[in-house]
Design a protein around this motif. Structure first.
Motif, PDB file in Angstrom:
ATOM      1  N   GLN A 126       0.817  -1.217   0.000  1.00  0.00           N
ATOM      2  CA  GLN A 126       0.000   0.000   0.000  1.00  0.00           C
ATOM      3  C   GLN A 126       0.853   1.271   0.000  1.00  0.00           C
ATOM      4  O   GLN A 126       0.556   2.222  -0.733  1.00  0.00           O
ATOM      5  N   LYS A 127       1.914   1.299   0.785  1.00  0.00           N
ATOM      6  CA  LYS A 127       2.706   2.518   0.913  1.00  0.00           C
ATOM      7  C   LYS A 127       3.505   2.820  -0.343  1.00  0.00           C
ATOM      8  O   LYS A 127       3.653   3.974  -0.737  1.00  0.00           O
ATOM      9  N   GLN A 167      19.303  -2.356  -0.241  1.00  0.00           N
ATOM     10  CA  GLN A 167      19.615  -1.168   0.548  1.00  0.00           C
ATOM     11  C   GLN A 167      18.638  -0.020   0.293  1.00  0.00           C
ATOM     12  O   GLN A 167      18.860   1.091   0.771  1.00  0.00           O
ATOM     13  N   ALA A 168      17.564  -0.290  -0.414  1.00  0.00           N
ATOM     14  CA  ALA A 168      16.810   0.808  -1.036  1.00  0.00           C
ATOM     15  C   ALA A 168      15.403   1.027  -0.501  1.00  0.00           C
ATOM     16  O   ALA A 168      14.586   1.657  -1.165  1.00  0.00           O
ATOM     17  N   ILE A 169      15.114   0.550   0.716  1.00  0.00           N
ATOM     18  CA  ILE A 169      13.761   0.802   1.228  1.00  0.00           C
ATOM     19  C   ILE A 169      13.534   2.308   1.374  1.00  0.00           C
ATOM     20  O   ILE A 169      14.434   3.052   1.777  1.00  0.00           O
ATOM     21  N   ASP A 170      12.346   2.760   1.000  1.00  0.00           N
ATOM     22  CA  ASP A 170      11.951   4.164   1.128  1.00  0.00           C
ATOM     23  C   ASP A 170      12.798   5.087   0.250  1.00  0.00           C
ATOM     24  O   ASP A 170      13.060   6.236   0.607  1.00  0.00           O
ATOM     25  N   LYS A 198       8.624   6.962  -8.564  1.00  0.00           N
ATOM     26  CA  LYS A 198       8.265   5.575  -8.267  1.00  0.00           C
ATOM     27  C   LYS A 198       9.226   5.010  -7.221  1.00  0.00           C
ATOM     28  O   LYS A 198      10.436   5.233  -7.295  1.00  0.00           O
ATOM     29  N   ALA A 199       8.674   4.255  -6.288  1.00  0.00           N
ATOM     30  CA  ALA A 199       9.512   3.627  -5.268  1.00  0.00           C
ATOM     31  C   ALA A 199      10.447   2.611  -5.904  1.00  0.00           C
ATOM     32  O   ALA A 199      10.037   1.847  -6.801  1.00  0.00           O
ATOM     33  N   ILE A 204       8.575  -1.100  11.233  1.00  0.00           N
ATOM     34  CA  ILE A 204       7.736  -0.444  10.228  1.00  0.00           C
ATOM     35  C   ILE A 204       6.935   0.695  10.851  1.00  0.00           C
ATOM     36  O   ILE A 204       6.788   1.769  10.256  1.00  0.00           O
ATOM     37  N   GLU A 205       6.429   0.478  12.055  1.00  0.00           N
ATOM     38  CA  GLU A 205       5.639   1.513  12.729  1.00  0.00           C
ATOM     39  C   GLU A 205       6.440   2.809  12.928  1.00  0.00           C
ATOM     40  O   GLU A 205       5.858   3.887  12.997  1.00  0.00           O
TER      41      GLU A 205
END
Length: 378
Positions: free
Chosen positions: A44-45, A157-160, A171-172, A253-254
């Motif tokens: 979703q994110k 290494q690429a979250i967010d 785009k993410a 995640i929170e």
């Protein structure tokens, strides 16, 4: 003496609470509520396709290799400057690895040199988003469309982090290729000790991915009530992590936004503190292309020579500061050296010899940062 380690895992304070809850639920073998919450969050994110948590990013890459049906003799193109898992996932299925050189500006693969490496045997390209900075994905996806290739993003290494396309759309990373692999190893921005995730953006792979994930069975469909019994229907392995790992990850995640905000502050402090020192020409700071965002995964310097880098490591160590180099070019590794028949990869070799990673973690204090910066300036 001061001791500043290279990495320190950050705990939000909720990890053990959620692990206790997972254990109390009686569902700790995996694919319980925490696994599903994590997967839904990422879908979703970041507008990812189907997400499946795995026990590591290595496992996610191995699943990708199975999904695109890698066979002995297939060729897979990837940067030489990467972790061994990127290559191993495909070598295990019999692929021949075609190593590509890095950019002069940053360690990512030089997309302009990829087309010359494509042959009738090429099945996939694996771009690695080094330090969370995007590769030139428009150029890479153009090649995929032109030559009918699969793109598997190594987004360990690429979250967010995001790519801004030539159409201006953001785009993410991990949402662009047919498949993508992430890591939640303790050195990453958000962690679960060990852990990873496969992202399936190409819908043709979605149902099979779940079967491979569940040891080659259709057990997940059985538990959803879609079938009345389950059995062995495909190849697979034990890629699904326990609910304990997912519960730990959920606590991270929170706090993702909070973690990212702090990491970006640290990254900016390094950059501002060291940018004036670059005028002496001893090292270069990270360069971020205008099509990429920065997720503050790491901060590195690229020195003018191996000797200068090693001297800096030594001086930092004498002050109790642990800074480390990174990958050794895979095409020069003991395992692949004799197999490699391509050109010498000059930029990849230079990053192997000259790149230095500085301590980087959530709880790195302003005083520690100031000390590190001052020692490097000296």
């Amino acid at each position: 003496m001061t001791h500043i380690g290279f990495n320190k895992p950050y705990l939000t304070g909720k990890e053990t609470e959620y692990i206790t809850d997972a254990v109390a639920s009686g569902k700790i073998s995996g694919n319980g509520k925490y696994t599903q919450w994590c997967q839904q969050f990422f879908e979703q994110k970041y507008a990812f396709g189907k997400c499946l948590l795995t026990t590591s990013c290595t496992d996610a890459l191995e699943m990708a290799s199975i999904l695109i049906n890698i066979q002995p003799g297939d060729e897979v193109i990837m940067p030489s400057y990467t972790f061994v898992s990127t290559a191993n996932a495909f070598v295990l299925r019999g692929a021949k690895i075609i190593f590509a050189d890095s950019n002069t500006e940053n360690p990512n693969v030089d997309a302009s040199k990829l087309e010359s490496l494509i042959t009738p045997k090429t099945k996939a390209i694996v771009p690695v988003h080094y330090a969370g900075i995007a590769c030139d994905m428009d150029m890479i996806m153009d090649l995929a469309n032109k030559y009918n290739l699969y793109i598997i993003e190594d987004a360990a290494q690429a979250i967010d982090s995001f790519y801004i396309g030539r159409d201006g759309v953001r785009k993410a990373l991990g949402s662009i290729g047919h498949l993508a692999a992430f890591s939640f190893h303790e050195t990453k921005n958000i962690i679960s000790g060990e852990g990873g995730m496969l992202v399936i953006n190409d819908k043709q792979f979605a149902s099979r991915a779940e079967i491979i994930w569940e040891k080659g069975t259709n057990r997940a469909a059985f538990f959803r009530g879609e079938i009345d019994k389950y059995g062995w229907v495909d190849v697979g392995s034990s890629f699904l992590p326990s609910e304990v790992i997912a519960a730990f990850l959920w606590a991270q995640i929170e706090q993702l936004n909070k973690i990212q905000e702090k990491r970006k502050i640290i990254w900016d402090q390094y950059y501002e503190g060291l940018k004036k020192a670059t005028v002496k020409g001893r090292f270069k700071l990270p360069q971020i292309p205008n099509y990429a965002t920065n997720n503050a995964h790491m901060f590195y310097l690229v020195f003018e020579s191996l000797e200068k880098r090693d001297e800096c490591i030594s001086r930092l160590k004498n002050k109790g500061i642990n800074a480390v180099f990174h990958y050794l070019s895979l095409h020069k590794s003991p395992y692949y050296n004799e197999k490699y028949l391509g050109d010498d990869l000059i930029c990849s070799n230079q990053y192997s010899d000259r790149l230095l990673r500085l301590p980087f973690y959530y709880e790195l204090s302003d005083a520690d940062l100031k000390l590190i910066i001052n020692v490097i300036k000296e």
